[in-house]
Scaffold this motif. Structure first.
Motif, PDB file in Angstrom:
ATOM      1  N   THR A 260       1.071   0.868  -9.978  1.00 42.55           N
ATOM      2  CA  THR A 260      -0.128   1.699  -9.977  1.00 42.55           C
ATOM      3  C   THR A 260       0.170   2.973 -10.745  1.00 42.55           C
ATOM      4  O   THR A 260       1.314   3.444 -10.770  1.00 42.55           O
ATOM      5  CB  THR A 260      -0.580   2.036  -8.544  1.00 42.55           C
ATOM      6  OG1 THR A 260      -1.841   2.692  -8.584  1.00 42.55           O
ATOM      7  CG2 THR A 260       0.423   2.937  -7.850  1.00 42.55           C
TER       8      THR A 260
ATOM      9  N   ASP B 186      -1.626  -2.941  -8.533  1.00 43.96           N
ATOM     10  CA  ASP B 186      -1.865  -4.237  -9.167  1.00 43.96           C
ATOM     11  C   ASP B 186      -0.635  -5.118  -8.965  1.00 43.96           C
ATOM     12  O   ASP B 186       0.455  -4.782  -9.407  1.00 43.96           O
ATOM     13  CB  ASP B 186      -2.140  -4.038 -10.656  1.00 43.96           C
ATOM     14  CG  ASP B 186      -2.359  -5.359 -11.382  1.00 43.96           C
ATOM     15  OD1 ASP B 186      -2.632  -6.365 -10.700  1.00 43.96           O
ATOM     16  OD2 ASP B 186      -2.252  -5.386 -12.617  1.00 43.96           O
TER      17      ASP B 186
ATOM     18  N   ARG C 135      -3.728  -9.438  -8.704  1.00 42.32           N
ATOM     19  CA  ARG C 135      -4.323  -9.412  -7.367  1.00 42.32           C
ATOM     20  C   ARG C 135      -4.164  -8.007  -6.809  1.00 42.32           C
ATOM     21  O   ARG C 135      -3.069  -7.454  -6.796  1.00 42.32           O
ATOM     22  CB  ARG C 135      -3.659 -10.433  -6.444  1.00 42.32           C
ATOM     23  CG  ARG C 135      -3.826 -11.877  -6.906  1.00 42.32           C
ATOM     24  CD  ARG C 135      -3.119 -12.832  -5.960  1.00 42.32           C
ATOM     25  NE  ARG C 135      -3.677 -12.785  -4.625  1.00 42.32           N
ATOM     26  CZ  ARG C 135      -4.647 -13.581  -4.185  1.00 42.32           C
ATOM     27  NH1 ARG C 135      -5.175 -14.478  -5.011  1.00 42.32           N
ATOM     28  NH2 ARG C 135      -5.094 -13.502  -2.955  1.00 42.32           N
ATOM     29  N   GLY C 136      -5.255  -7.441  -6.360  1.00 45.46           N
ATOM     30  CA  GLY C 136      -5.249  -6.064  -5.894  1.00 45.46           C
ATOM     31  C   GLY C 136      -4.457  -5.871  -4.619  1.00 45.46           C
ATOM     32  O   GLY C 136      -4.931  -6.205  -3.532  1.00 45.46           O
ATOM     33  N   GLY C 137      -3.243  -5.349  -4.745  1.00 46.19           N
ATOM     34  CA  GLY C 137      -2.440  -4.985  -3.591  1.00 46.19           C
ATOM     35  C   GLY C 137      -1.916  -6.128  -2.759  1.00 46.19           C
ATOM     36  O   GLY C 137      -1.417  -5.897  -1.654  1.00 46.19           O
TER      37      GLY C 137
ATOM     38  N   CYS D  44       4.564  -4.791  -8.064  1.00 45.26           N
ATOM     39  CA  CYS D  44       3.225  -4.214  -7.998  1.00 45.26           C
ATOM     40  C   CYS D  44       3.303  -2.816  -8.611  1.00 45.26           C
ATOM     41  O   CYS D  44       4.262  -2.078  -8.351  1.00 45.26           O
ATOM     42  CB  CYS D  44       2.732  -4.132  -6.555  1.00 45.26           C
ATOM     43  SG  CYS D  44       2.652  -5.729  -5.697  1.00 45.26           S
TER      44      CYS D  44
ATOM     45  N   GLY E 163      -7.620  -1.790  -3.460  1.00 44.83           N
ATOM     46  CA  GLY E 163      -7.260  -2.737  -4.502  1.00 44.83           C
ATOM     47  C   GLY E 163      -6.053  -2.339  -5.308  1.00 44.83           C
ATOM     48  O   GLY E 163      -5.596  -3.102  -6.158  1.00 44.83           O
ATOM     49  N   ALA E 164      -5.525  -1.152  -5.093  1.00 47.22           N
ATOM     50  CA  ALA E 164      -4.307  -0.723  -5.782  1.00 47.22           C
ATOM     51  C   ALA E 164      -3.144  -0.867  -4.800  1.00 47.22           C
ATOM     52  O   ALA E 164      -3.318  -0.731  -3.588  1.00 47.22           O
ATOM     53  CB  ALA E 164      -4.442   0.718  -6.252  1.00 47.22           C
TER      54      ALA E 164
ATOM     55  N   GLU F  92       0.847  -1.189   0.000  1.00 41.53           N
ATOM     56  CA  GLU F  92       0.000   0.000   0.000  1.00 41.53           C
ATOM     57  C   GLU F  92       0.881   1.237   0.000  1.00 41.53           C
ATOM     58  O   GLU F  92       2.098   1.149   0.202  1.00 41.53           O
ATOM     59  CB  GLU F  92      -0.930  -0.002   1.218  1.00 41.53           C
ATOM     60  CG  GLU F  92      -0.199  -0.115   2.537  1.00 41.53           C
ATOM     61  CD  GLU F  92      -1.139  -0.270   3.717  1.00 41.53           C
ATOM     62  OE1 GLU F  92      -2.363  -0.189   3.501  1.00 41.53           O
ATOM     63  OE2 GLU F  92      -0.658  -0.453   4.846  1.00 41.53           O
TER      64      GLU F  92
END
Length: 338
Positions: free
Chosen positions: A214, A193, A197-199, A212, A190-191, A181
């Protein structure tokens, strides 16, 4: 009994009393058992101990011989040098405990342990061996981030920043449900990506990384991202007394400062003032006619052709004398009298 024989017997008794009786000394007369953080079967089930936590090894020595053991010591390659403490003497038919206390390090550390004691009167040494150790759990999580700012061209939309978070398992056990996060950018739920899978990274193996990403649209200005990652190896470890210790939440952080600049402004076309000539038009008062166009001004010094409109009449320079010439240069006929 003679006096000499009596002295010899008394001297031998004194020597035996001072050094311990050496009868019943042989292989198997010294026995060794080891517990590690309360576990006695650490040779087959080494207790898991969190890296940096305390490891306590207890070496139980039993002297079943009929002689005292001197210079008692334990040699354990799994313990730091100088960390094992033993009593100097282990009397016959008694037991003693040596201990070692040190911080756990990563990896499996199960080794043969050797206990020794000397029988001074016989100049011999009793030994015993056992295997013992522990497994150091190195739960560690790492996070880095990289920011790419995209400024649109002339007339484009707002600027955007793409942040890539790289989360790495630096431990020796898998990590589960690793969440990423960024409170600094106030990402939507959910961010970012993380591969669909979101976060969240479901499982992260040791010595591997996951990415990940964003993308956020931002107004011009200076921003600071504040990435955060958290996860667990779910490993229950043992404390010094054998108590169970639950797995902690592993965390990592990273940050980056970046600047979003103004998009370039498209130039505005200039409108000519009222009455001004268009580009390429002739200025007022200038001749507009082309060569050969009726009404066009003749060049300086040009003489109009005879008979042409505006041509001057021909003047005879010999007028009044009667001796002029014609157009071919011949003498003109004299004028008729009267």
């Amino acid at each position: 009994m003679s006096a000499g024989l009596l002295v010899a017997v008394l001297l031998a008794s004194a020597l035996l009393e001072g050094s311990g009786w050496a009868g019943g000394v042989g292989d198997g007369n010294l026995r060794l058992s080891v517990t590690v953080n309360g576990r006695a079967d650490s040779d087959v089930r080494p207790p898991e101990v969190r890296v940096g936590a305390w490891v306590v090894k207890r070496y139980r020595l039993l002297n079943v011989s009929e002689a005292d053991l001197h210079r008692v010591r334990v040699l354990d390659p799994g313990a730091p040098a100088g960390s094992v403490r033993c009593p100097a003497v282990l009397p016959a038919a008694e037991e003693a405990e040596c201990t070692a206390r040190f911080r756990a390090v990563a990896g499996r550390h199960v080794h043969p342990v050797r206990a020794e004691g000397d029988v001074s009167s016989l100049r011999t040494r009793l030994t015993a061996t056992a295997r013992a150790g522990y497994a150091g759990v190195a739960g560690a999580l790492g996070l880095t981030e990289e920011v790419l700012v995209t400024t649109p061209g002339t007339g484009g939309g707002g600027a955007s920043a793409t942040v890539t978070y790289t989360v790495t398992n630096r431990g020796n056990l898998p990590l589960y449900t690793v969440r990423v996060e960024d409170p600094g950018l106030a990402l939507a739920p959910g961010a970012p990506d993380c591969g669909g899978r979101g976060g969240t990274v479901a499982v992260l193996a040791p010595d591997t990384s996951a990415f990940c990403r964003t993308t956020v649209r931002l107004r011009p200005g200076t921003y600071r991202s504040a990435g955060r990652a958290s996860g667990s190896d779910r490993a229950t470890t043992l404390g010094t007394g054998g108590e169970r210790v639950t797995a902690p939440l592993l965390t990592a952080g990273a940050s980056a400062v970046f600047v979003v600049r103004e998009a370039p402004v498209a130039p505005v076309p200039r409108t000519p003032a009222p009455g001004a000539p268009a580009a390429g038009a002739p200025a007022a008062g200038s001749s507009a006619g082309a060569a050969g166009t009726p009404g066009a001004s003749a060049g300086a010094g040009a003489v109009p052709a005879p008979g042409a409109p505006g041509a001057l009449a021909r003047t005879d320079t010999n007028a009044g004398t009667g001796t002029g010439t014609d157009a071919a240069g011949r003498p003109a006929a004299p004028a008729a009298p009267g």
